[in-house]
Structure formats: C-alpha cells, structure tokens
Design a protein around this motif. Structure first.
Motif, PDB file in Angstrom:
ATOM      1  N   HIS A 110     -19.951 -19.865 -20.043  1.00  0.00           N
ATOM      2  CA  HIS A 110     -20.543 -20.812 -20.983  1.00  0.00           C
ATOM      3  C   HIS A 110     -19.592 -21.990 -21.215  1.00  0.00           C
ATOM      4  O   HIS A 110     -18.437 -21.967 -20.789  1.00  0.00           O
ATOM      5  CB  HIS A 110     -20.837 -20.112 -22.307  1.00  0.00           C
ATOM      6  N   THR A 130     -22.167 -17.751 -25.839  1.00  0.00           N
ATOM      7  CA  THR A 130     -20.772 -17.402 -26.094  1.00  0.00           C
ATOM      8  C   THR A 130     -20.577 -15.894 -26.073  1.00  0.00           C
ATOM      9  O   THR A 130     -19.594 -15.379 -25.515  1.00  0.00           O
ATOM     10  CB  THR A 130     -20.330 -17.974 -27.450  1.00  0.00           C
ATOM     11  N   GLU A 131     -21.525 -15.176 -26.657  1.00  0.00           N
ATOM     12  CA  GLU A 131     -21.403 -13.717 -26.734  1.00  0.00           C
ATOM     13  C   GLU A 131     -21.734 -13.031 -25.425  1.00  0.00           C
ATOM     14  O   GLU A 131     -21.119 -12.009 -25.078  1.00  0.00           O
ATOM     15  CB  GLU A 131     -22.330 -13.184 -27.831  1.00  0.00           C
ATOM     16  N   ASN A 132     -22.679 -13.586 -24.655  1.00  0.00           N
ATOM     17  CA  ASN A 132     -23.209 -12.860 -23.503  1.00  0.00           C
ATOM     18  C   ASN A 132     -22.837 -13.436 -22.141  1.00  0.00           C
ATOM     19  O   ASN A 132     -22.908 -12.708 -21.142  1.00  0.00           O
ATOM     20  CB  ASN A 132     -24.738 -12.796 -23.599  1.00  0.00           C
ATOM     21  N   ASN A 185     -33.385 -10.662 -28.780  1.00  0.00           N
ATOM     22  CA  ASN A 185     -31.983 -11.010 -28.953  1.00  0.00           C
ATOM     23  C   ASN A 185     -31.689 -12.432 -28.487  1.00  0.00           C
ATOM     24  O   ASN A 185     -30.932 -13.169 -29.131  1.00  0.00           O
ATOM     25  CB  ASN A 185     -31.110 -10.007 -28.195  1.00  0.00           C
ATOM     26  N   ALA A 205     -24.485 -19.669 -29.576  1.00  0.00           N
ATOM     27  CA  ALA A 205     -23.917 -18.391 -30.004  1.00  0.00           C
ATOM     28  C   ALA A 205     -24.244 -17.290 -29.004  1.00  0.00           C
ATOM     29  O   ALA A 205     -23.389 -16.442 -28.687  1.00  0.00           O
ATOM     30  CB  ALA A 205     -24.445 -18.032 -31.395  1.00  0.00           C
ATOM     31  N   TRP A 206     -25.484 -17.298 -28.490  1.00  0.00           N
ATOM     32  CA  TRP A 206     -25.874 -16.262 -27.524  1.00  0.00           C
ATOM     33  C   TRP A 206     -25.096 -16.421 -26.217  1.00  0.00           C
ATOM     34  O   TRP A 206     -24.610 -15.439 -25.649  1.00  0.00           O
ATOM     35  CB  TRP A 206     -27.381 -16.330 -27.254  1.00  0.00           C
TER      36      TRP A 206
END
Length: 324
Positions: free
Chosen positions: A27, A20-22, A311, A17-18
């Motif tokens: 990724h 994918t978001e960042n 985070n 998830a991290w």
C-alpha cells in the motif's frame, strides 16, 4: 462543530485503513494509503476471485482493466468484488436476480458460453456482438472496457414465462459529476445517437420535451448509452426477449443524484428519477442502492464471500439485515 467529511473522503479513509492493514507493504503507492502499484492490482480483488478475474479478462478478445484498477475507490474493482463470485453460483445468482428485479427467474443462462474455456453466468464490460450504437471505428473492432459503451456487468436469465432476459448493470461507487462533456465531441455524439435515442428508434419517450444535447452531462450521458444498448439489443437480437438496466450506487453518495444538466432540472431534483421519467418504458430502468441490492447476502450461507466484502466495504451495508 466540525463538518462531516464527504462521502468520497470517508471512503478514502476507510479504504486507506483497509489497505494499510491487509495489503502492507504494497500500500501507499504515489503517497496514498488506498493505492497499490499498478503491477499489483490483483491484490485489490478478493482472494477468491483473483484467478477467475485473470482468466476472464485475459481471454481473447481481452477485457480492458480501468486505469485506476489499483485504487481503493475503483468502481470496476468494487463491481467485481461483489458480483464475480456469483459466476460460479448460478442458483444463488438466480435468487439475487429475483431480489433486484422482482421477476420470477427459473434459471440463469450463460452470458458467455465459452470464454476462457468455460461458461460464465456473470460477465463484465459487456458490449454485445453487434455495434448497435455506431461506435466502432472503421477496420478496428470495439474494445470491451475502452472507447465503447459497455455495461459494467451483465447476466442473462430465463423467467417462468420462458422469456430470456438480459440484465445490464451500471455500477457507481464514489463518482460525482457536474460539468458538461467536452463540447468538441458533441458532433460525433450527435452523428452516432441522434437517430437512435428516441422512440420509435430508441428508449426515450417520443414526446419527452428533451433534446439530445441536454443529455451530454454525466451521469445522464452514461445512463442514456446504457439504456440504448439495452433497447437496441432487445430490438435486434432474436435470442433476447427483454433487456433492462440496473443502476447500483451507494446510498451515501448523494452527490451522484444531482441533476447536472440545467435543461433537465425542470423534470425533478434526482438524476435517476428524472432519467427514468424520460423513458418510454420506465420499468426498463431500475435504480437501487448497493446496500439494498446486496442485503440478502447477510442471510445466505452460500454467499461465502460476504464476510470479506463486509470487512472491505463496511459502509456499503444496510443497518438492518433481511431474512433468508
């Protein structure tokens, strides 16, 4: 009722998830959300340490990156993200050392004085100057991070009694073990370590009812080599008055605590407690959760990398925060 996911599976979900978001669009390498292309491994590090990590690892002799440094569950990367920011903050590092060792530290000392043209108060894949463990191959120097016993991180400090203390750190994240080492290498292991692992020539207690082969299971094999590296450095380096090992791992990774060696199960059911009990000086091995070790960062304004860590690794923090 659904089974609770394993620690490893939960960390893959969190890191996916991290990433994918960042880290989009990098990724998803090899079909896994928590991987990036090997050429982009620096993106796996906190932005604030990427240049420092490149300087430290690229200086000669080079430090080897682990094969999976592009993976969200990389222990090497996790270790760097938590500890490398301390390299430029020796006073904050001194306070952290006091927290994890219960020592009174008067000052941090450079563990490497002139690597990449600067002093480093934290370094990584530390093997020391001397081949105490007989691991070098004839005519070839040992490599940091590959084919030689290395501490994941290392630091040096002077305590209030004026003694120089070496602290070697072993870092675990999602690792878990079960099977013995490949027996094809046991003859070499015995040749290297049989005469240096037990008192009076090593860290294991002279009357401990254990043979070397019973330690040929992870994580015991790694812990033994780390402890031998500390013990023989203290014994052989006149600049080091004391050397200890700090073992850090997430509290949620309970499988890491399994006693994998059948011959050692008679000593207890927690791998770290069992290993500590075998040492002539048990206080030279400190086992602590990552959550407990880094809890003070929540109250230290100078720890400006803490929000990024929180985070990136949200499950590696204690529920309660400690006072400053």
């Amino acid at each position: 009722m659904m089974n609770k996911p394993s620690f490893d599976a939960e960390q893959r979900r969190i890191q996916g998830a991290w990433f994918t978001e960042n880290l989009a669009p990098n990724h998803g390498y090899a079909g896994a959300a928590y991987r990036i292309p090997p050429a982009c491994r620096e993106l796996n590090l906190a932005p604030s340490i990427r240049k420092a990590a490149d300087r430290l690892f690229s200086a000669k002799p080079a430090i080897q990156w682990h094969k999976h440094a592009n993976h969200g569950l990389s222990s090497q990367v996790c270790c760097l993200n938590f500890l490398l920011p301390f390299a430029a903050k020796p006073e904050l590092l001194r306070r952290w050392v006091e927290h994890v060792t219960a020592d009174q530290a008067s000052e941090m000392l450079p563990i490497e004085s002139d690597r990449a043209g600067q002093p480093w108060f934290v370094t990584f894949e530390w093997i020391g100057e001397t081949d105490h463990l007989n691991e070098g191959k004839q005519g070839a120097p040992r490599k940091r991070g590959a084919n030689a016993t290395a501490a994941d991180a290392a630091m040096l400090y002077r305590d209030v009694q004026g003694r120089n203390n070496l602290l070697l750190i072993e870092w675990k994240y999602t690792e878990r073990y079960g099977q013995p080492l490949n027996p094809r290498g046991n003859a070499t292991r015995r040749q290297r370590y049989e005469h240096i692992f037990r008192q009076p020539n090593g860290p294991i207690c002279a009357d401990a009812k254990v043979i070397l082969d019973e330690l040929f299971y992870e994580p015991f094999y790694q812990m033994l080599r780390q402890q031998m590296l500390a013990w023989h450095t203290e014994a052989g380096d006149p600049q080091i008055d004391r050397a200890r090992v700090l073992h850090l791992s997430p509290s949620g990774n309970r499988l890491l605590h399994r006693v994998t060696s059948p011959g050692l199960r008679r000593f207890g059911d927690d791998a770290f407690d069992v290993f500590k009990s075998l040492l002539a000086n048990p206080q030279d091995f400190i086992s602590m959760s990552i959550e407990d070790a880094f809890a003070p960062l929540t109250a230290w304004p100078e720890a400006d990398w803490y929000p990024w860590l929180r985070n990136r690794y949200p499950s590696l923090w204690a529920e309660t925060e400690v006072p400053a």
